[in-house]
Structure formats: C-alpha cells, structure tokens
Scaffold this motif. Structure first.
Motif, PDB file in Angstrom:
ATOM      1  N   THR A   3       1.596  -2.572   2.880  1.00 17.62           N
ATOM      2  CA  THR A   3       2.380  -1.938   3.619  1.00 17.62           C
ATOM      3  C   THR A   3       3.792  -1.755   2.690  1.00 17.62           C
ATOM      4  O   THR A   3       4.377  -2.668   2.361  1.00 17.62           O
ATOM      5  N   GLU A   6       7.667  -0.517   7.049  1.00 14.08           N
ATOM      6  CA  GLU A   6       7.278  -0.573   8.192  1.00 14.08           C
ATOM      7  C   GLU A   6       8.398  -0.499   9.288  1.00 14.08           C
ATOM      8  O   GLU A   6       9.466  -0.981   9.066  1.00 14.08           O
ATOM      9  N   ARG A  70       3.982   2.873   9.615  1.00 12.35           N
ATOM     10  CA  ARG A  70       3.971   2.017   8.378  1.00 12.35           C
ATOM     11  C   ARG A  70       3.586   3.421   7.375  1.00 12.35           C
ATOM     12  O   ARG A  70       3.096   4.139   7.450  1.00 12.35           O
ATOM     13  N   LEU A  72       1.932   3.588   3.971  1.00  7.81           N
ATOM     14  CA  LEU A  72       1.019   3.027   3.217  1.00  7.81           C
ATOM     15  C   LEU A  72       0.947   3.803   1.698  1.00  7.81           C
ATOM     16  O   LEU A  72       1.581   4.687   1.485  1.00  7.81           O
ATOM     17  N   VAL A  76       0.439   7.537   2.697  1.00  2.00           N
ATOM     18  CA  VAL A  76      -0.477   7.529   3.926  1.00  2.00           C
ATOM     19  C   VAL A  76       0.712   7.346   4.868  1.00  2.00           C
ATOM     20  O   VAL A  76       1.097   6.020   4.835  1.00  2.00           O
ATOM     21  N   TYR A  78       0.932   5.654   8.592  1.00  5.41           N
ATOM     22  CA  TYR A  78       0.135   5.162   9.843  1.00  5.41           C
ATOM     23  C   TYR A  78       1.171   5.063  11.014  1.00  5.41           C
ATOM     24  O   TYR A  78       2.202   4.716  10.928  1.00  5.41           O
ATOM     25  N   ARG A  80       1.038   3.868  15.073  1.00  4.38           N
ATOM     26  CA  ARG A  80       0.636   3.281  16.177  1.00  4.38           C
ATOM     27  C   ARG A  80       1.209   3.387  17.520  1.00  4.38           C
ATOM     28  O   ARG A  80       2.641   2.876  17.454  1.00  4.38           O
ATOM     29  N   THR A 119      -3.618  15.272  12.270  1.00  4.77           N
ATOM     30  CA  THR A 119      -3.754  13.996  11.632  1.00  4.77           C
ATOM     31  C   THR A 119      -5.052  13.973  10.914  1.00  4.77           C
ATOM     32  O   THR A 119      -5.848  14.543  11.003  1.00  4.77           O
ATOM     33  N   THR A 135      -4.299   4.719  17.104  1.00  6.12           N
ATOM     34  CA  THR A 135      -3.824   4.481  15.758  1.00  6.12           C
ATOM     35  C   THR A 135      -4.229   5.758  14.924  1.00  6.12           C
ATOM     36  O   THR A 135      -5.332   6.301  15.057  1.00  6.12           O
ATOM     37  N   ARG A 137      -3.624   8.166  11.030  1.00  2.29           N
ATOM     38  CA  ARG A 137      -3.299   8.165   9.791  1.00  2.29           C
ATOM     39  C   ARG A 137      -2.983   9.656   9.229  1.00  2.29           C
ATOM     40  O   ARG A 137      -3.950  10.453   9.534  1.00  2.29           O
ATOM     41  N   LYS A 139      -2.103  11.655   5.544  1.00  2.00           N
ATOM     42  CA  LYS A 139      -1.749  11.770   4.292  1.00  2.00           C
ATOM     43  C   LYS A 139      -0.776  12.950   3.984  1.00  2.00           C
ATOM     44  O   LYS A 139      -1.104  13.919   4.157  1.00  2.00           O
TER      45      LYS A 139
END
Lengths: 148, 106
Positions: A3, A6, A70, A72, A76, A78, A80, A119, A135, A137, A139
C-alpha cells in the motif's frame, strides 16, 4: 499488498455524510492527479456505496459507516465501504439492476450497476445481521505529462 | 433550486443545482411534488445546468416524478446535462422515460 498510501475514516450513517465521503475521496486522490472523468466516476462510486450503507444497511438501526481508501502500485485505487447494519439476504437480487428494497424512498435500484460500471472490480461480502463490506478497485490512467 | 410554472405552455421548469445525492434528493422531491400537484403540468422540465454531481439518487428522483406524471398524462424533459450527467442518465436508460435535450442553454 504493497500500500502506497491509505486513509481511513468512520462516520455516523446520516445522509449529510454522503458529501463528506465524496470530499474525502477527492482529497485522497489529489496526489494521483486523476482525469476529470476518473474523479467524477469515483465520486459517484463512493457516494453509491455510502448511500447503500445508510439507506439499506442501517434502515432499521443506527451505526457507523467505515471507509478505507488505499493507493496501490500501478495507480490502482482500492475503496472499501463497510457497515455493521442488517446485511443483504440475497446479494444476487440486490445487484440486479432496478431492484430496490426501498421503492417508497424513490430508490432507482441502480447503485450496484453504477458501481460495477465505474470500477474494474467489485466484491460484496454480506450476510443477514452481520453487516456488509464492499471492496472495489479502479486503475487510474497514466499520469498527465507535466511539461505540456 | 428554482421552480417556475408557465401557464400558457403548461410547463413546470425546475432548475436543479448543486449535488444531487440521496441527502439532497430527499429534500427536493417534496418541493417538486408540491408544485406538480398544484399545477398538474403537461411537461416537467428538469434543467441540469447548475448540477455538479449526480448519483443514482438523482435517477430515483426522475423516476419517482415520472411515476407521478404518467397517470396525469404528463411528460418529463431533461435539458442542459453535462457530459458526466448525461453518462449517468444514459447508463440508467433515462431516455426511455424522458425526452433528453442537448445544448438547450435557455
């Protein structure tokens, strides 16, 4: 999972906090310099997820919504969004476009369809009485060249 | 949000503004519905020029007004939606419920 950055926050499940979640996401994404469309898509996604938690998760009780963002590797993002509300008895039905468990509140039943469209991946973990964890993701495209 | 009813054309013009999320839509629908029942318009014009954000709650707002207007024989027209708002409208298939006008600006 490596990560790079965050951000976590927890807020009461009241509708005024939908704007707060969008603002938090926008601020978190500033260093990544997303395109206007990426930012608009992701603000819509987090708004849908948080609204679901407020309208459906906590429809009969009160509680908190937790958001974790987050960054990544390879740009990417993330996301949640979790609640400790009533949970979803039938996830497949909940994800069917135009299905809503709250038609009296003018819900369109399109929240999941929009989250899926905007997403790259979406996972739902939920069971009755145990809350819901979404969750996702996405990019982001290449960073804009700074010298043009 | 500003509402204006034109008696000659029987059009109720609603100039929406700001962020159309669940929080805001819940407040707006009460105000719009009061005007709908008061005037029974032939056309409800929803102007999106000053709308900066919309999620599926905004779609729910349109669908709910459609359900009220349809039995009265009324129609919905959507105008001045930005590219981003148009994308959400299209994803939701709103062209089946409403006439979507591009580049109106009036």
């Amino acid at each position: 999972m490596n990560t790079l950055n965050e951000f976590r926050c927890l807020f009461p499940a009241v509708s005024a906090n939908e704007a707060l979640a969008r603002a938090a996401l926008s601020a978190f994404l500033i260093p990544a310099d997303p395109t206007a469309q990426e930012l608009a898509d992701l603000r819509t996604v987090i708004s849908e997820a948080v609204t679901n938690a407020i309208v459906h998760g906590y429809r009969n009780c009160s509680g908190d919504v937790a958001v974790c963002l987050r960054m990544l590797p390879e740009r990417v993002l993330y996301i949640r969004v979790s609640d400790k509300g009533c949970g979803i008895p039938d996830i497949e039905q909940a994800m069917t476009p135009l299905y809503t468990s709250a038609p009296e509140e003018d819900r369109a039943g399109l929240g999941f369809a929009i989250m899926q469209e905007f997403t790259d991946s979406l996972h739902v973990r939920s069971s009755p009485g145990n809350g819901t964890v979404l969750t996702m993701r996405r990019k982001l495209g290449r960073i804009h060249a700074e010298d043009d | 949000m500003k509402l204006h009813y034109d008696t000659s054309s029987q059009e109720l013009l609603v100039r929406l503004d700001g962020e159309l999320d669940h929080h805001r839509s819940a407040m707006l629908r009460t105000e719009i519905d009061a005007a709908l029942y008061a005037h029974m318009p032939r056309i409800l014009v929803l102007d999106f020029q000053a709308v900066t954000f919309m999620d599926s709650s905004g779609i729910g707002l349109i669908m709910g007004r459609y359900k009220i207007l349809q039995p009265m024989g009324g129609e919905i027209r959507i105008q001045n939606a930005s590219a981003y708002i148009s994308r959400v409208l299209k994803l939701a298939g709103m062209e089946r419920l409403a006439q979507i006008c591009e580049g109106v600006n009036a």
